[in-house]
Structure formats: structure tokens, C-alpha cells
Design an enzyme around this catalytic site. Structure first.
Site, PDB file in Angstrom:
ATOM      1  N   GLY A 144       0.816  -1.219   0.000  1.00  0.00           N
ATOM      2  CA  GLY A 144       0.000   0.000   0.000  1.00  0.00           C
ATOM      3  C   GLY A 144       0.846   1.264   0.000  1.00  0.00           C
ATOM      4  O   GLY A 144       2.078   1.218  -0.031  1.00  0.00           O
ATOM      5  N   GLN A 145       0.130   2.418   0.047  1.00  0.00           N
ATOM      6  CA  GLN A 145       0.826   3.714  -0.036  1.00  0.00           C
ATOM      7  C   GLN A 145       1.806   3.891   1.124  1.00  0.00           C
ATOM      8  O   GLN A 145       2.938   4.336   0.927  1.00  0.00           O
ATOM      9  CB  GLN A 145      -0.223   4.843  -0.008  1.00  0.00           C
ATOM     10  CG  GLN A 145       0.372   6.232  -0.181  1.00  0.00           C
ATOM     11  CD  GLN A 145      -0.549   7.362   0.200  1.00  0.00           C
ATOM     12  OE1 GLN A 145      -1.598   7.163   0.826  1.00  0.00           O
ATOM     13  NE2 GLN A 145      -0.170   8.572  -0.149  1.00  0.00           N
ATOM     14  N   ARG A 150      -1.781  -9.723  -1.877  1.00  0.00           N
ATOM     15  CA  ARG A 150      -1.442 -10.026  -3.273  1.00  0.00           C
ATOM     16  C   ARG A 150       0.058  -9.823  -3.454  1.00  0.00           C
ATOM     17  O   ARG A 150       0.731  -9.325  -2.571  1.00  0.00           O
ATOM     18  CB  ARG A 150      -2.197  -9.056  -4.192  1.00  0.00           C
ATOM     19  CG  ARG A 150      -1.805  -7.607  -3.931  1.00  0.00           C
ATOM     20  CD  ARG A 150      -2.918  -6.608  -4.221  1.00  0.00           C
ATOM     21  NE  ARG A 150      -2.642  -5.336  -3.570  1.00  0.00           N
ATOM     22  CZ  ARG A 150      -2.153  -4.249  -4.207  1.00  0.00           C
ATOM     23  NH1 ARG A 150      -1.907  -4.296  -5.480  1.00  0.00           N
ATOM     24  NH2 ARG A 150      -1.932  -3.128  -3.541  1.00  0.00           N
ATOM     25  N   TYR A 154     -15.613   4.164   7.708  1.00  0.00           N
ATOM     26  CA  TYR A 154     -14.158   4.219   7.931  1.00  0.00           C
ATOM     27  C   TYR A 154     -13.857   4.828   9.293  1.00  0.00           C
ATOM     28  O   TYR A 154     -13.082   4.277  10.072  1.00  0.00           O
ATOM     29  CB  TYR A 154     -13.529   5.045   6.828  1.00  0.00           C
ATOM     30  CG  TYR A 154     -12.045   5.255   6.919  1.00  0.00           C
ATOM     31  CD1 TYR A 154     -11.528   6.530   7.146  1.00  0.00           C
ATOM     32  CD2 TYR A 154     -11.161   4.211   6.742  1.00  0.00           C
ATOM     33  CE1 TYR A 154     -10.157   6.748   7.203  1.00  0.00           C
ATOM     34  CE2 TYR A 154      -9.789   4.416   6.789  1.00  0.00           C
ATOM     35  CZ  TYR A 154      -9.301   5.689   7.011  1.00  0.00           C
ATOM     36  OH  TYR A 154      -7.943   5.906   7.062  1.00  0.00           O
TER      37      TYR A 154
HETATM   38  C1  VAH Z   1      -8.468   8.735   3.429  1.00  0.00           C
HETATM   39  N1  VAH Z   1      -6.068   9.091   3.133  1.00  0.00           N
HETATM   40  O1  VAH Z   1      -8.637   9.709   2.720  1.00  0.00           O
HETATM   41  C2  VAH Z   1      -7.072   8.523   4.031  1.00  0.00           C
HETATM   42  C3  VAH Z   1      -6.966   9.213   5.367  1.00  0.00           C
HETATM   43  C4  VAH Z   1      -7.372  11.338   6.611  1.00  0.00           C
HETATM   44  C5  VAH Z   1      -7.470  10.650   5.306  1.00  0.00           C
HETATM   45  O2  VAH Z   1      -7.612   8.492   6.371  1.00  0.00           O
HETATM   46  O3  VAH Z   1      -9.348   7.948   3.678  1.00  0.00           O
END
Ligand code: VAH
Length: 319
Positions: free
Chosen positions: A9-10, A34, A140
Site C-alpha cells: 500500500g501507499q 497479493r 471508515y
Molecule cells: C483517506 N487518506 O482519505 C485517508 C486518510 C485522513 C485521510 O484516512 O481515507
């Protein structure tokens, strides 16, 4: 030895590189669900395929390599999670729970990032304090608050050495982010070089905290090596280097590329997510408790991104 999940990932790709540099190629067990042909993460040092929702495999690898630290980065970001909330809950929380259970069983240190997304619309909007109300309105954000509470619980109840930060938007040029709301601030640099213009999916006037990836990687290393006796907080520390709006990052690019043109094509879903987050957060506790000190401001990041991306995009034949 450190086991890293989400290594492709990033954040993971840059953290694996840094830890291999610091501690030796075989000090890191890089894992991801992966493999990517040609990626140095997979082709240099130790790499294992791991689905973090598979507890037995996760435990088997942690035991096989006798790891003393788990850095758990595998998760879905905000926009992807909002599109698939049930899947996001399962991946983000099962993966985290597995990691914490293994950290407890093998007595390892543990890090899993939180985010400014853990705050919600009724948190203080500007300079949000470390300890403030957290009622996020995105899946999230819900997984990030639940994750912080779980990690603190494992420290309080079992003594697991869990530590975490609330990341702002992270800007980098090596590996593109996937499915984030702050990704516009990465896309804009690619488009400035490829087409000389960019249409932002986040509206003018929308301020969000951001940080250049070098500062994010340094923060993880610094926090994990910090003296535990100094830590008043653990999960999770506010960290940030800057807060800016789309027009402000556009102005920063225009200082280097005067012809750059900025436009807007707002995505209501990611705009809604962005508006539920703080405009800026306060990182005093991280500075006081483990000497957090970001190096890149907006113009410094713009200079670095445009220089490094020019080299990368030329090598890829894209400019
Ligand atoms: C997102 N880059 O945009 C992530 C991060 C605060 C942003 O959690 O979901």
C-alpha cells in the site's frame, strides 16, 4: 523482527523500504494479500502472502519469524469503505482484532494507524484537541474509533504495547493511495505534470490536514522507538504537518508551474466525507510525548513532489 501487513500500500511500501534500510533486509517480514510483479517490496527481502482476516496464517507467520513488532496497515480507506461498509467493517475490524490477539499471545509491540477520520461533525472543527468528542459519520471513521478503543483496551487489560497515530491525508509519489478522500492532493501533482490542469473532486474552501509521506514514516519509527514511560496517550496521537484547501495547494503548484490551471468537479460523496472531518487538528501531545516534528510544509512538499514525479513519470514514459 517486524511484520508489516498491507506492505504494498501507499504507507506500507515506504515503511518496508525504510525498515529494511534501518535494520537490515531480513529484519522485515513484508506481507500483503497479493503480490506485484517487479515490486521491490515483494522481490527484495522477506515477503509473504497474507490475508489478515486469516487468523491461523497471521499467527503462523508471526511465530515462524519470531517477530517482536506488528505494524498492521491492511485496511480499506474512507471512500472505498463508504461504498462497501459491511465489507469494510469485516476487513478493518477482523484484521485488527487478529493482529491484537497475536500481539497479546506473542507479547509483541503493535501499531495500527487511526486517522483524522475518527473525528466527526460535532468534534471541534479547528485545531481539534487530542481528547475531543468522536462520533464519526463514515464507516471508515467508525472502524478507526473502534480500533483506537480496542488497541487501548489491549494495553490496559493485557499490557500489550500498542501505539498509534491519527494520520492526516498522506501525500507521496512512490505508490498511489487507493480509495481515500484526501487523494485529490496526490492526484493534483500527477495531473499538473501530465496535463497542466486538474479538476478537484473536493470543493474550494475545504480544509483538511495533510502530511508528506517522509514525515509519516518518520513518525511511525519515532513513536515505536519512544520511551514508553513518556507516553500519556497511546491510541491514537494526533499528528499533522499542515492543513490546506484545494485552492491553496493549487497556488503552491502555480509558484513552480505558473501555467497550471485548477478546476472543480466535486464528488458529493467524498465532499460529504471531507466536510465531516476537522479543518485542522492539534498535534501538541505527539510533540510533547515523543518529539514529533514534521519537516515538510506545503511549498517544500510541492517542490519535492514535482521533482520526484517528473523523474518517475518520464521513466514510465507518461510525460
Ligand atoms: C483517506 N487518506 O482519505 C485517508 C486518510 C485522513 C485521510 O484516512 O481515507
Amino acid at each position: 523482527k517486524v511484520l508489516v501487513t498491507g506492505s504494498l500500500g501507499q504507507i506500507g511500501s515506504e515503511l518496508v523500504y525504510r525498515l529494511r534500510q534501518d535494520n537490515g533486509m531480513d529484519s522485515v517480514i513484508a506481507t500483503d494479500i497479493r503480490t506485484i510483479e517487479g515490486s521491490p517490496v515483494c522481490e527484495e527481502g522477506i515477503f509473504e502472502v497474507l490475508d489478515v482476516t486469516d487468523y491461523d496464517k497471521f499467527l503462523e507467520l508471526a511465530k515462524k519469524y519470531e517477530v517482536d513488532t506488528i505494524i498492521h496497515l491492511a485496511a480499506l480507506l474512507s471512500a472505498t469503505a463508504e461504498a462497501r461498509p459491511a465489507f469494510a467493517w469485516n476487513l478493518n475490524m477482523t484484521g485488527l482484532m487478529n493482529g491484537l490477539e497475536i500481539a497479546r499471545e506473542l507479547n509483541t509491540k503493535f501499531f495500527a494507524p487511526s486517522s483524522i477520520a475518527a473525528y466527526g461533525p460535532n468534534s471541534q472543527s479547528d485545531n481539534t484537541p487530542q481528547d475531543d468528542i468522536m462520533r464519526p459519520t463514515t464507516m471508515y471513521g467508525v472502524t478507526k474509533v473502534a480500533g483506537e478503543l480496542l488497541a487501548d483496551y489491549y494495553h490496559t487489560k493485557y499490557g500489550v504495547d500498542t501505539r498509534s497515530v491519527r494520520f492526516p491525508g498522506l501525500i507521496s509519489y512512490k505508490v498511489e493511495p487507493g480509495g481515500g478522500t484526501t487523494d485529490y492532493a496526490v492526484d493534483i501533482y500527477y495531473e499538473a505534470l501530465k496535463s497542466g490542469s486538474y479538476k478537484s473532486f473536493i470543493a474550494e474552501g475545504t480544509s483538511m490536514d495533510m502530511m508528506y509521506m517522509d514525515d509519516a514514516i518518520e513518525a511511525i519509527v519515532k513513536l515505536m522507538n519512544a520511551d514508553a514511560d513518556r507516553l500519556v496517550h497511546r491510541n491514537a496521537f494526533n499528528i499533522t504537518a499542515m492543513a490546506f484547501t484545494p485552492e491553496e495547494i493549487a497556488a503552491s503548484i502555480k509558484k513552480v508551474m505558473p501555467e497550471f490551471e485548477m478546476g472543480y468537479d466535486v464528488d458529493p460523496i467524498r465532499q460529504g466525507i471531507a466536510e465531516s472531518w476537522p479543518n485542522s487538528i492539534d498535534a501538541t501531545c505527539a510533540k510533547d510525548e515523543w518529539d514529533f516534528a514534521p519537516k515538510f510544509d506545503l511549498d517544500g512538499m510541492t517542490k519535492e513532489m514535482l521533482e520526484k514525479l517528473t523523474v518517475k513519470l518520464k521513466a514510465e514514459g507518461k510525460i
